[in-house]
Design an enzyme around this catalytic site. Structure first.
Site, short mmCIF file in Angstrom:
data_model
loop_
_atom_site.label_atom_id
_atom_site.label_comp_id
_atom_site.label_asym_id
_atom_site.label_seq_id
_atom_site.Cartn_x
_atom_site.Cartn_y
_atom_site.Cartn_z
N ASP A 154 0.86 -1.18 0.00
CA ASP A 154 0.00 0.00 0.00
C ASP A 154 0.90 1.23 0.00
O ASP A 154 2.04 1.19 0.45
CB ASP A 154 -0.90 -0.01 1.24
CG ASP A 154 -2.01 1.00 1.16
OD1 ASP A 154 -2.16 1.64 0.09
OD2 ASP A 154 -2.74 1.17 2.14
N CYS B 197 -15.05 -24.08 17.41
CA CYS B 197 -14.18 -24.21 16.26
C CYS B 197 -13.18 -25.33 16.53
O CYS B 197 -12.76 -25.54 17.68
CB CYS B 197 -13.43 -22.89 16.03
SG CYS B 197 -12.22 -22.94 14.68
N CYS C 166 -7.57 -23.66 17.88
CA CYS C 166 -8.60 -23.83 18.92
C CYS C 166 -8.64 -25.25 19.50
O CYS C 166 -8.93 -25.43 20.68
CB CYS C 166 -9.97 -23.49 18.36
SG CYS C 166 -10.18 -21.75 17.91
N ASP D 35 -2.41 7.64 -2.93
CA ASP D 35 -3.77 8.14 -3.00
C ASP D 35 -4.14 8.89 -1.72
O ASP D 35 -3.37 8.94 -0.76
CB ASP D 35 -4.77 6.99 -3.23
CG ASP D 35 -4.73 5.97 -2.11
OD1 ASP D 35 -3.68 5.82 -1.47
OD2 ASP D 35 -5.75 5.30 -1.87
N CYS E 156 -10.29 -25.61 14.50
CA CYS E 156 -9.07 -25.28 13.76
C CYS E 156 -7.86 -25.60 14.64
O CYS E 156 -7.98 -25.75 15.86
CB CYS E 156 -9.08 -23.81 13.33
SG CYS E 156 -8.72 -22.64 14.68
#
Length: 490
Positions: free
Chosen positions: A88, A275, A280, A123, A277
């Site tokens: 960015d 969860c 977890c 920007d 995953c």
């Protein structure tokens, strides 16, 4: 910079495709995890092991704090990542802290020299709320820098990403996007959604995205800045956003927020981890709360990343199966403002037809009146209008799926949303492949519709001629279920 974008599968405006830049490939939809170039909560090697092939980092922070090191080693070695690196320009810092003490040439030259695969030109984000004059100034400033960057650095090994600004002013967003395309940008990014999303203005986000998408050729991929939330990803994908970036996974983790596919929970208020995953499965809420803050932040960051990646993969599968509309609708039930966004998306049904296959391998679900706007139904409605011609003065509504309606009559079936259709088309999608909820009400008035087509006589099946029965509740009487007590003690 060599760059290609190949679309492989589509549904609505969502695309499963491949972006290939600088010899590195990313499958879309794709989310770039935002990493801090100095302090990485989740090391990039862990991101790569999870399947992330690209990351995003901030070139202004590198420019300010690690300039010489980055120029000597390049950005890939600096962040220790072999995949695609997107940088960015520092626009978010402009939004938070005001103008930076650099110009477009400094930013572009630095991003090019450190070897960014994809780089955003300098920007000035519009933000929210903003007056129209300020919004216009951000568009002009961003566009001027973008054109100058492409003119001076367009031959570098970096693919320049054109930032589209304008905020909630749709005409400014369209002008910005069209001008970026005309300038020669092959990849665009829509700016300023974060504050809109933080204000739960999801319907307005739909308008923002569509203002940009309508102004961009279908072949040009669109990035959505800062859109890392599992509830809004399917919506953004359906509207044609191909890539995202977000630091939400770590920002949420620092404050103890735990992402789920239906919302964000506060770890302190949780009792269980819903969860399985890798972050977890081996632990519990109690164990997480007992960790040091840094250790807990990393664990929650990993979990949040798994949720975000799972949601992206879910979007891809929904596109492949032709059920992206259904996925957006399911997510919309998590919050009333998301339901508003789904209703707003439905108003863009004609735009969504572009990538919607006319024939699908699965049945069509109609679960609410908003589903009447499904692009599959809009496509079928348009085709049906030109497929009906009278061969008789008598129409008969078929008494069954076989099409028996009597001799000497044009035989019709009745679709629960589209109304009468010639029985010869009963195997055409989605006329015979639509499932509706009984609560959707009475099917279209076939007799009235057929009369409007010019038929002098309409024959209905015998069952249709009988008086309509009372409601199900009246026919069955009182519910056999026992009365529930007012509240259970806990």
């Amino acid at each position: 910079m060599s760059f290609t974008f190949e679309v492989k599968e589509t549904d609505l405006l969502g695309r499963v495709g491949e972006i290939r830049v600088g010899g590195r490939a990313l499958e879309t939809p794709y989310m770039f995890p935002v990493i801090h170039p100095v302090s990485q909560i989740v090391p990039t090697k862990d991101l790569a092991a999870m399947g992330f092939g690209g990351v995003m980092t901030n070139s202004y922070i590198i420019y300010s704090r690690l300039r010489e090191r980055a120029l000597g080693s390049g950005v890939h070695r600096l962040v220790d990542f072999d995949g695609a690196v997107m940088t960015d320009s520092g626009g978010y810092q402009v939004l938070e802290y005001g103008d930076l003490e650099v110009g477009y040439r400094d930013v572009a030259d630095f991003q090019s020299r450190i070897g960014s695969d994809l780089a955003v030109t300098l920007d000035r984000p519009t933000g929210y709320p903003q007056t129209r004059k300020v919004a216009k100034d951000t568009v002009d400033y961003s566009l001027g820098n973008a054109k100058a960057t492409l003119s001076e650095f367009g031959e570098s090994r970096t693919l320049w990403v054109g930032p589209v600004q304008g905020g909630l002013y749709g005409d400014l967003v369209r002008r910005s996007a069209k001008a970026m395309v005309a300038a020669g940008f092959r990849f665009l990014a829509l700016g300023s959604p974060v504050q809109v999303m933080q204000s739960y203005m999801f319907a307005e986000l739909v308008d923002m995205i569509m203002s940009a998408r309508r102004a961009i050729p279908y072949s040009v991929p669109l990035h959505l800045f800062g859109a890392g939330h599992p509830l809004t990803m399917p919506l953004a994908v359906a509207l044609g956003c191909d890539t995202f970036d977000s630091a939400s996974y770590v920002l949420f983790a620092r404050s103890g927020r735990y992402m789920t596919r239906s919302g964000v929970l506060n770890l302190q208020s949780m009792r269980h981890l819903p969860c399985s995953c890798p972050a977890c499965a081996p632990t519990s809420v109690v164990e997480l709360m007992e960790m040091e803050h840094q250790e807990r932040t990393k664990a929650l960051s990993l979990h949040n990343l798994y949720v975000l990646r799972e949601e992206i993969e879910g979007c891809k599968e929904a596109i492949a199966e032709g059920r992206l509309w259904d996925l957006v609708e399911e997510r919309s039930m998590a919050h009333p403002r998301l339901r508003d966004a789904f209703a707003r998306m439905a108003k863009y049904s004609r735009d969504l037809e572009v990538g919607t296959p006319a024939i699908k391998d699965r049945g069509l679900f109609v679960r609410s009146t908003l589903d009447y706007a499904r692009p599959e139904l809009s496509i079928a409605r348009a085709k049906l209008a030109g497929a009906i011609s009278r061969a008789s003065r008598t129409a008969a509504v078929a008494s069954g799926p076989g099409g028996d309606g009597g001799e000497g009559a044009d035989v019709y079936g009745v679709h629960p949303v589209l109304g009468p259709y010639p029985m010869e088309l009963r195997f055409q999608y989605p006329l015979g492949q639509t499932e509706t909820a009984e609560a959707q009400g009475v099917p279209p008035d076939a007799k009235k519709a057929l009369k409007a087509m010019g038929y002098a006589r309409v024959r209905l099946p015998q069952a249709e001629k009988k008086k309509a029965p009372r409601s199900r509740r009246s026919r069955r009487g009182a519910s056999p279920s026992p009365r529930l007590s007012s509240a259970r003690s806990r």
